[in-house]
Scaffold this motif. Structure first.
Motif, PDB file in Angstrom:
ATOM      1  N   THR A 116       0.826  -1.216   0.000  1.00 40.02           N
ATOM      2  CA  THR A 116       0.000   0.000   0.000  1.00 40.02           C
ATOM      3  C   THR A 116       0.855   1.258   0.000  1.00 40.02           C
ATOM      4  OG1 THR A 116      -0.135  -0.008   2.433  1.00 40.02           O
ATOM      5  CG2 THR A 116      -1.841  -1.196   1.209  1.00 40.02           C
ATOM      6  N   GLU A 120      -0.256   3.378  -4.736  1.00 42.02           N
ATOM      7  CA  GLU A 120      -1.395   4.128  -4.242  1.00 42.02           C
ATOM      8  C   GLU A 120      -2.544   4.047  -5.239  1.00 42.02           C
ATOM      9  OE1 GLU A 120      -0.320   8.080  -3.271  1.00 42.02           O
ATOM     10  OE2 GLU A 120       1.101   7.503  -1.703  1.00 42.02           O
ATOM     11  N   ALA A 121      -3.762   4.117  -4.724  1.00 41.16           N
ATOM     12  CA  ALA A 121      -4.943   3.969  -5.584  1.00 41.16           C
ATOM     13  C   ALA A 121      -5.130   5.165  -6.495  1.00 41.16           C
ATOM     14  CB  ALA A 121      -6.186   3.756  -4.719  1.00 41.16           C
ATOM     15  N   ILE A 123      -6.286   9.621  -6.733  1.00 47.04           N
ATOM     16  CA  ILE A 123      -7.224  10.582  -6.161  1.00 47.04           C
ATOM     17  C   ILE A 123      -8.676  10.150  -6.361  1.00 47.04           C
ATOM     18  CG2 ILE A 123      -8.082  12.940  -6.322  1.00 47.04           C
ATOM     19  CD1 ILE A 123      -5.270  13.842  -6.994  1.00 47.04           C
ATOM     20  N   ASN A 126      -9.730   7.114  -4.273  1.00 44.64           N
ATOM     21  CA  ASN A 126      -9.768   7.543  -2.879  1.00 44.64           C
ATOM     22  C   ASN A 126     -11.004   8.377  -2.590  1.00 44.64           C
ATOM     23  OD1 ASN A 126      -7.451   6.277  -2.009  1.00 44.64           O
ATOM     24  ND2 ASN A 126      -6.129   8.030  -2.415  1.00 44.64           N
ATOM     25  N   TYR A 127     -11.330   9.270  -3.518  1.00 44.79           N
ATOM     26  CA  TYR A 127     -12.505  10.119  -3.315  1.00 44.79           C
ATOM     27  C   TYR A 127     -13.781   9.275  -3.245  1.00 44.79           C
ATOM     28  CZ  TYR A 127     -15.648  14.107  -3.709  1.00 44.79           C
ATOM     29  OH  TYR A 127     -16.618  15.038  -3.458  1.00 44.79           O
ATOM     30  N   VAL A 129     -14.036   6.170  -2.264  1.00 44.85           N
ATOM     31  CA  VAL A 129     -14.050   5.447  -0.981  1.00 44.85           C
ATOM     32  C   VAL A 129     -14.377   6.396   0.162  1.00 44.85           C
ATOM     33  CG1 VAL A 129     -12.629   4.163   0.655  1.00 44.85           C
ATOM     34  CG2 VAL A 129     -12.451   3.680  -1.788  1.00 44.85           C
ATOM     35  N   TYR A 130     -13.718   7.553   0.198  1.00 42.78           N
ATOM     36  CA  TYR A 130     -13.975   8.515   1.277  1.00 42.78           C
ATOM     37  C   TYR A 130     -15.414   8.999   1.262  1.00 42.78           C
ATOM     38  CZ  TYR A 130      -8.896   8.793   1.885  1.00 42.78           C
ATOM     39  OH  TYR A 130      -7.583   8.502   2.117  1.00 42.78           O
ATOM     40  N   PRO A 145      -7.482   8.494   7.640  1.00 45.86           N
ATOM     41  CA  PRO A 145      -6.605   7.962   6.584  1.00 45.86           C
ATOM     42  C   PRO A 145      -5.116   8.119   6.879  1.00 45.86           C
ATOM     43  CG  PRO A 145      -8.383   9.291   5.638  1.00 45.86           C
ATOM     44  CD  PRO A 145      -8.391   9.534   7.112  1.00 45.86           C
ATOM     45  N   VAL A 211      -5.030  17.054   0.475  1.00 45.27           N
ATOM     46  CA  VAL A 211      -6.171  16.351   1.075  1.00 45.27           C
ATOM     47  C   VAL A 211      -7.279  17.321   1.490  1.00 45.27           C
ATOM     48  CG1 VAL A 211      -6.911  14.952   3.043  1.00 45.27           C
ATOM     49  CG2 VAL A 211      -4.849  14.332   1.783  1.00 45.27           C
ATOM     50  N   TYR A 215     -11.013  17.395  -0.236  1.00 48.44           N
ATOM     51  CA  TYR A 215     -12.090  16.782   0.536  1.00 48.44           C
ATOM     52  C   TYR A 215     -12.787  17.726   1.516  1.00 48.44           C
ATOM     53  CZ  TYR A 215      -9.732  12.629  -1.230  1.00 48.44           C
ATOM     54  OH  TYR A 215      -9.149  11.702  -2.044  1.00 48.44           O
TER      55      TYR A 215
END
Length: 291
Positions: A116, A120-121, A123, A126-127, A129-130, A145, A211, A215
């Protein structure tokens, strides 16, 4: 015979002092600009020491809610203290079992952490998932996170690996369980590495920009980094901008207010170094011996 060696030492020390002065000078200039009268700033005579010393720039930006500097500092302080404390605890609680040889599959678990860290996945994933976890426009996006940093996990695990195994054996003989061994035996002995990862986490969270920029769209949740971006860089695109003002007979230019904002954003994180320096060097060196 010792003259060449002494000459080398003098040259080396002089070079290091020059490098240190070059690094420190921008901060001194920013502080001097924030404390100087606007008339002196516009005349271009501020090189090192402030002229017409006053604190009106700081009073203005901290009392003006339109700028959002005070709320940004409060948010950054909250994210750093709460997020840093949670990150230190979670990192230590993760590193301790991974440092115990009796943990089955600890190398596989460590490999997952390493994977991991390297891959990295991105942006957009990640968005998604978040957003599914309701972390968008939530203070927790700056805390959860970032609870485990793989690099800090590695040096913490290496530090715990270096501690004598006899400590655990003695605690087991005394009837202590795993939880008691971790907190009552190993945690008190880990002050150097705790201080090290605390500083790393504090600097990492305080300096976060991407970040919160992505977000945290609500202004009341944004840290000081995003506030500075909106005031200094993004002012031409509808962000908050500074104007020439006069407060209590003191002329304040945008340069004064920008310098004061920047110094307030930088100063708090710099203040923690003198209190943790004696642990910091020892922790980072010991934690990097094994791994």
């Amino acid at each position: 015979m010792h003259r060449p060696s002494r000459l080398f030492d003098y040259v080396n020390h002089t070079f290091l002092i020059l490098i240190a002065l070059i690094c420190v000078y921008p901060f001194v200039l920013i502080m001097s600009t924030s404390l100087s009268d606007g008339k002196e700033v516009v005349s271009g005579t501020i090189y090192l020491w402030p002229k017409g010393i006053n604190f009106e720039a700081y009073k203005y930006i901290l009392s003006n809610s339109r700028l959002g500097v005070a709320s940004g500092l409060a948010n950054s302080l909250f994210y750093t203290v709460v997020g840093g404390a949670i990150a230190v605890m979670v990192t230590f609680m993760t590193a301790y079992p991974l440092s115990r040889k009796r943990l089955v599959g600890r190398y596989v678990i460590m490999l997952v952490f390493m994977f991991t860290w390297v891959f990295e996945a991105g942006i957009i994933p990640n968005y998604i998932v978040y957003n599914a976890l309701d972390l968008v426009n939530s203070r927790w996006v700056m805390i959860l996170p970032m609870a485990v940093n793989t690099f800090l996990l590695i040096i913490t695990k290496s530090f715990l690996d270096a501690l004598p195994e006899e400590l655990e054996e003695a605690a087991v003989i005394d009837g202590a369980n795993d939880w008691q061994i971790m907190w009552r035996v190993f945690f008190p002995l880990s002050k150097p590495i705790i201080a090290t990862i605390s500083v790393f986490n504090a600097v990492f969270i305080w300096n976060q920009f991407l970040v919160p920029m992505i977000y945290l769209q609500e202004r009341s949740l944004q840290p000081i980094t995003v506030v500075l971006y909106n005031m200094i860089i993004n002012s031409s695109k509808g962000g908050t901008s500074f104007e020439n003002i006069t407060v209590n007979g003191v002329q304040l230019l945008p340069q004064n207010l920008q310098a004061a904002s920047i110094f307030l954003a930088v100063a708090p994180i710099l203040l923690i170094y003198p209190f943790t320096q004696r642990f910091f060097t020892k922790g980072i060196l010991i934690g990097s011996v094994k791994g």
